[in-house]
Enzyme design. Structure first.
Site, short mmCIF file in Angstrom:
data_model
loop_
_atom_site.label_atom_id
_atom_site.label_comp_id
_atom_site.label_asym_id
_atom_site.label_seq_id
_atom_site.Cartn_x
_atom_site.Cartn_y
_atom_site.Cartn_z
N CYS A 75 -2.96 33.92 77.36
CA CYS A 75 -2.68 33.80 78.79
C CYS A 75 -2.68 32.33 79.15
O CYS A 75 -3.69 31.64 78.95
CB CYS A 75 -3.77 34.54 79.59
SG CYS A 75 -3.67 34.31 81.38
N CYS A 192 4.33 31.85 80.69
CA CYS A 192 3.49 33.02 80.95
C CYS A 192 3.84 34.03 79.88
O CYS A 192 5.04 34.29 79.65
CB CYS A 192 3.75 33.59 82.34
SG CYS A 192 2.91 35.18 82.66
#
Length: 265
Positions: A75, A192
Site C-alpha cells: 500500500c 496505488c
C-alpha cells in the site's frame, strides 16, 4: 526439504493482490497470508497519525499470530508513513511500496510524467522528495484520485463500474494536445496498488497511449532477493485471506488467480 517461508502481504483492501500476484510468481513455494484492512478502508480518507496508530500495532498482532519470515506493505499510502516505525518495532524484513518515480522519469521520452495515486500519497513529503531526487529533468504532474481505489474494489467484487467514472479520475493525468504533441504525457505511474486491477480499462479509456508503470514486479524481485533461493516449485504451501472487518465474502473465484491458482482459506 526446507520449510517454505511465510510471507505476509498487508494492504488497506484488495489492491495489494496486484503485488501478491507478482510475488507468488517469484516464490511459488511460499505460504501466503494476505490481510485486507477493510475495516479502515480507504486509507486515503484518514490522517497520517491515524494511519500510523492503526497500522503499526495491527501489523504487530499479525506477526505474533502468523510468524511470517517477511512482511510486504502493499500500500503506497501506508508505506510512505509507517515503514520506519515498523522496522524500529519488529525484527524482521519489511518491503514497502512507493511511487515508481525514478524508473518512470528514466524511461520517459517526452519528459512529462504523471503520478496517479490517492490524495494521501500525492500530498506526502515522501512523494515530493522522490520527485526532487529522481525527476531527471521531467515535469511531473501529481494526480490525487479520491475514488479510483474504491472503483477498483467494486469492479473486482463484480459490481458495475461505469467507464465515465474511471475516465473522470484518469483525465488529469493526460497533459498535452493529443497523441502527436511532443510535450504530452507519455508515462503514468500507478501509485496505488489498487489501480492495476483496472489496467485494461485504463488503457482503453486513455486519450492516447502511455507507458503504465506498476511497481509490483520490482517488489517481487526485492522479496525474492531477501528470502534467498526458492524451494521446489511444486511445493505449494497454501494461502490465507483475512479481512479485518471479519465480513463474509464471496470472492474466492476472483481471488484465486492472484494466489497462483490456490484457493485461499
Amino acid at each position: 526439504m526446507s520449510t517454505p517461508p511465510t510471507i505476509l502481504v498487508f494492504d488497506s483492501g484488495l489492491g495489494g493482490l496486484t503485488v501478491l500476484r507478482e510475488i507468488v510468481r517469484a516464490r511459488p513455494d511460499a505460504h501466503y497470508v494476505y490481510v485486507a484492512d477493510d475495516a479502515f478502508f480507504p486509507y486515503g480518507h484518514h490522517g497520517e497519525d491515524e494511519i500510523i496508530a492503526r497500522v503499526v500495532p495491527l501489523v504487530g498482532e499479525l506477526i505474533a499470530a502468523h510468524a511470517p519470515d517477511l512482511v510486504v506493505i502493499a500500500c503506497n499510502t501506508a508505506s510512505t508513513l509507517v515503514m520506519a516505525h515498523l522496522r524500529d518495532a519488529y525484527p524482521l524484513p519489511f518491503v514497502g511500496t512507493v511511487p515508481a518515480i525514478k524508473p518512470a522519469c528514466a524511461s520517459s521520452k517526452t519528459k512529462r510524467v504523471s503520478v496517479l495515486g490517492t490524495r494521501g500519497t500525492v500530498k506526502r513529503e515522501y512523494t515530493r522528495k522522490l520527485i526532487s531526487d529522481f525527476a531527471q529533468g521531467c515535469e511531473v504532474t501529481l494526480v490525487g484520485s479520491g475514488e479510483l481505489a474504491s472503483l477498483a474494489e467494486a469492479a473486482l467484487s463484480g459490481e458495475r463500474v461505469r467507464d465515465e467514472d474511471i475516465a473522470a479520475e484518469l483525465a488529469p493525468c493526460f497533459v498535452g494536445d493529443g497523441a502527436h504533441d511532443p510535450a504530452r504525457t507519455d508515462t503514468v505511474v500507478l501509485a496505488c496498488t489498487h489501480y492495476p486491477l483496472l489496467l485494461e480499462r485504463l488503457r482503453r479509456l486513455a486519450p492516447w497511449p502511455v507507458d503504465w508503470i506498476d511497481p509490483a514486479p520490482a517488489i517481487a524481485r526485492r522479496v525474492a532477493d531477501l528470502l534467498g533461493p526458492a524451494g521446489s516449485e511444486s511445493d505449494q504451501a497454501g494461502a490465507e485471506m483475512i479481512f479485518t472487518s471479519k465480513r463474509p465474502h464471496a470472492l474466492t473465484e476472483a481471488l484465486t488467480p492472484f494466489f497462483g491458482g490456490r484457493v485461499p482459506a
